[in-house]
Motif scaffolding. Structure first.
Motif, PDB file in Angstrom:
ATOM      1  N   GLU A   1      40.315  39.705  41.938  1.00 16.02           N
ATOM      2  CA  GLU A   1      40.329  39.795  40.472  1.00 16.02           C
ATOM      3  C   GLU A   1      41.561  39.116  39.883  1.00 16.02           C
ATOM      4  O   GLU A   1      41.486  38.471  38.829  1.00 16.02           O
ATOM      5  CB  GLU A   1      40.284  41.257  40.032  1.00 16.02           C
TER       6      GLU A   1
ATOM      7  N   SER B   1      45.985  53.195  36.296  1.00 16.43           N
ATOM      8  CA  SER B   1      44.586  53.610  36.311  1.00 16.43           C
ATOM      9  C   SER B   1      44.304  54.479  37.525  1.00 16.43           C
ATOM     10  O   SER B   1      44.816  54.208  38.614  1.00 16.43           O
ATOM     11  CB  SER B   1      43.660  52.391  36.335  1.00 16.43           C
TER      12      SER B   1
ATOM     13  N   ASP C   1      48.395  46.637  31.111  1.00 15.18           N
ATOM     14  CA  ASP C   1      47.035  46.580  30.575  1.00 15.18           C
ATOM     15  C   ASP C   1      46.172  45.583  31.354  1.00 15.18           C
ATOM     16  O   ASP C   1      44.976  45.834  31.605  1.00 15.18           O
ATOM     17  CB  ASP C   1      47.070  46.188  29.093  1.00 15.18           C
ATOM     18  N   LYS C   2      46.759  44.456  31.739  1.00 14.84           N
ATOM     19  CA  LYS C   2      46.019  43.454  32.497  1.00 14.84           C
ATOM     20  C   LYS C   2      45.634  43.996  33.869  1.00 14.84           C
ATOM     21  O   LYS C   2      44.508  43.798  34.345  1.00 14.84           O
ATOM     22  CB  LYS C   2      46.867  42.190  32.641  1.00 14.84           C
TER      23      LYS C   2
ATOM     24  N   ALA D   1      45.350  47.239  34.657  1.00 13.05           N
ATOM     25  CA  ALA D   1      44.364  48.310  34.465  1.00 13.05           C
ATOM     26  C   ALA D   1      42.966  47.730  34.278  1.00 13.05           C
ATOM     27  O   ALA D   1      41.989  48.238  34.838  1.00 13.05           O
ATOM     28  CB  ALA D   1      44.743  49.167  33.264  1.00 13.05           C
ATOM     29  N   ALA D   2      42.864  46.646  33.512  1.00  8.68           N
ATOM     30  CA  ALA D   2      41.556  46.022  33.286  1.00  8.68           C
ATOM     31  C   ALA D   2      40.980  45.495  34.595  1.00  8.68           C
ATOM     32  O   ALA D   2      39.767  45.605  34.844  1.00  8.68           O
ATOM     33  CB  ALA D   2      41.689  44.890  32.267  1.00  8.68           C
ATOM     34  N   ALA D   3      41.849  44.945  35.449  1.00  7.67           N
ATOM     35  CA  ALA D   3      41.384  44.439  36.747  1.00  7.67           C
ATOM     36  C   ALA D   3      40.900  45.582  37.639  1.00  7.67           C
ATOM     37  O   ALA D   3      39.872  45.461  38.327  1.00  7.67           O
ATOM     38  CB  ALA D   3      42.509  43.656  37.426  1.00  7.67           C
TER      39      ALA D   3
ATOM     40  N   GLN E   1      39.724  48.425  36.605  1.00 10.36           N
ATOM     41  CA  GLN E   1      38.476  48.915  36.027  1.00 10.36           C
ATOM     42  C   GLN E   1      37.295  48.050  36.457  1.00 10.36           C
ATOM     43  O   GLN E   1      36.202  48.558  36.731  1.00 10.36           O
ATOM     44  CB  GLN E   1      38.603  48.960  34.505  1.00 10.36           C
ATOM     45  N   ARG E   2      37.522  46.746  36.551  1.00  5.95           N
ATOM     46  CA  ARG E   2      36.447  45.854  37.009  1.00  5.95           C
ATOM     47  C   ARG E   2      36.117  46.130  38.484  1.00  5.95           C
ATOM     48  O   ARG E   2      34.939  46.118  38.870  1.00  5.95           O
ATOM     49  CB  ARG E   2      36.843  44.388  36.815  1.00  5.95           C
TER      50      ARG E   2
ATOM     51  N   SER F   1      41.839  54.176  31.611  1.00  9.34           N
ATOM     52  CA  SER F   1      42.895  53.386  30.979  1.00  9.34           C
ATOM     53  C   SER F   1      44.257  54.008  31.266  1.00  9.34           C
ATOM     54  O   SER F   1      44.351  55.169  31.670  1.00  9.34           O
ATOM     55  CB  SER F   1      42.668  53.343  29.468  1.00  9.34           C
TER      56      SER F   1
END
Length: 328
Positions: free
Chosen positions: A64, A125, A271-272, A274-276, A278-279, A301
């Motif tokens: 990711e 996360s 945040d970047k 955490a988004a990874a 989550q994916r 989050s």
């Protein structure tokens, strides 16, 4: 008429420019991050269930992020050595901590962890939730959870329950169960979950509350009898097995793991990341692997994980005090 103070105006202007440059720098750092491999510190020895999940996450997360994520095992002091190492690392997003609910337990269990979990680290996360499962050896006469609750509650027989050590989730699960049943269960600590499970199979002890992922082979093979899971709901891996809460309403011990970073890590990087994560937790293969282990993917989050962490510290603190465990 408004009078301007030239010196104050210049200082204010310089401050605003500096703040603007800082924000621009953080944005640039986030957009370029990561530019090199990321280290994921696991505060436990290699080979256990936590290490296995961390390595699975690292593999997926590296894809990711476009950079390798390397697992670094730093075991000791119930996870505190690895936690302190990350807490004192550069807050640049390149050194992260893969921790477990043990960290929340340690806040009360240890006189000093060597760092402040809520001040020195920032939640990124949660990755997964894991149930403990109440298991008994096949010589125990109770065949169901309700029968075991009655069996313990009669206080006619001393029930020895094993754990991976004082203050572990196995210990706290047993202490809570004994308190709710008002039984006569005696805690027998071991140096790890494997020897406790071995003695359970051999009939040296009668019960263990063990992370499901660690004992599925024993349950599937019938070498041990599973009676209930400690999560509020049943596990999709063992759907016919009741939750302890179905017989003892309100009973809940939920294990989890997740990623934290040093406290001053720029928010855009957090945040970047955490988004990874989550994916990754939405990846079908990742979810299937966790489901096969009896775990549930989360991927929340940073803000949600922060709220959970505060609640978990309070919840596990109550269990530690109930058990009487303490490490000075």
């Amino acid at each position: 008429m408004t009078h301007r103070i030239p010196g104050l105006t210049r200082r204010l202007s310089r401050s605003l420019v500096a703040a603007g440059l800082l924000l621009a720098g953080l944005a640039a750092h986030a957009s370029n991050w990561p530019e090199r491999p990321v280290t994921l510190v696991v505060p436990l020895a290699p080979g256990g269930s936590t290490d296995t999940t961390a390595r699975l996450l690292a593999e997926k997360l590296g894809k990711e992020l476009g950079q390798p994520v390397v697992v670094d095992n730093r075991a000791g002091a119930g996870g505190n050595i690895g936690g302190a190492y990350v807490a004192k690392s550069q807050p640049d997003g390149y050194t992260l901590l893969f921790t477990t609910s043990t960290a929340a337990t340690n806040v009360t269990l240890y006189k000093s962890m060597g760092f402040d979990l809520q001040k020195d680290l920032v939640p990124v996360s949660q990755v997964a939730q894991i149930p403990n499962v109440l298991m008994v050896n096949n010589d125990v006469p109770a065949k169901t959870l309700k029968e075991f609750v009655d069996y313990v509650g009669q206080k006619k027989t001393v029930i020895n329950f094993g754990s991976a050590g004082n203050g572990t989730s196995q210990h706290l699960s047993g202490a809570l169960f004994n308190s709710r049943v008002q039984g006569h269960m005696v805690h027998v600590p071991y140096k790890g979950g494997a020897p406790a499970n071995a003695d359970l199979i051999a009939g040296q002890i009668q019960a263990v509350f063990s992370p499901l992922v660690e004992v599925l082979s024993y349950v599937d093979s019938g070498r041990l009898r599973a009676l209930g899971v400690t999560t509020p709901a049943r596990s999709s891996r063992l759907p016919d097995l009741p939750a302890v809460a179905e017989v003892l309403p309100g009973f809940e011990v939920v294990l989890w793991n997740g990623v934290l970073a040093p406290a001053a890590t720029p928010k855009p990087v957090v945040d970047k990341l955490a988004a990874a994560i989550q994916r990754v937790t939405q990846d079908a293969a990742f979810r299937k692997t966790l489901a096969d282990q009896g775990s549930t993917p989360i991927g929340n989050s940073p803000e949600e994980f922060k709220a959970v962490l505060g609640t978990e510290i309070e919840k596990w603190g109550k269990l530690v005090r109930l058990s009487g465990a303490r490490v000075d």
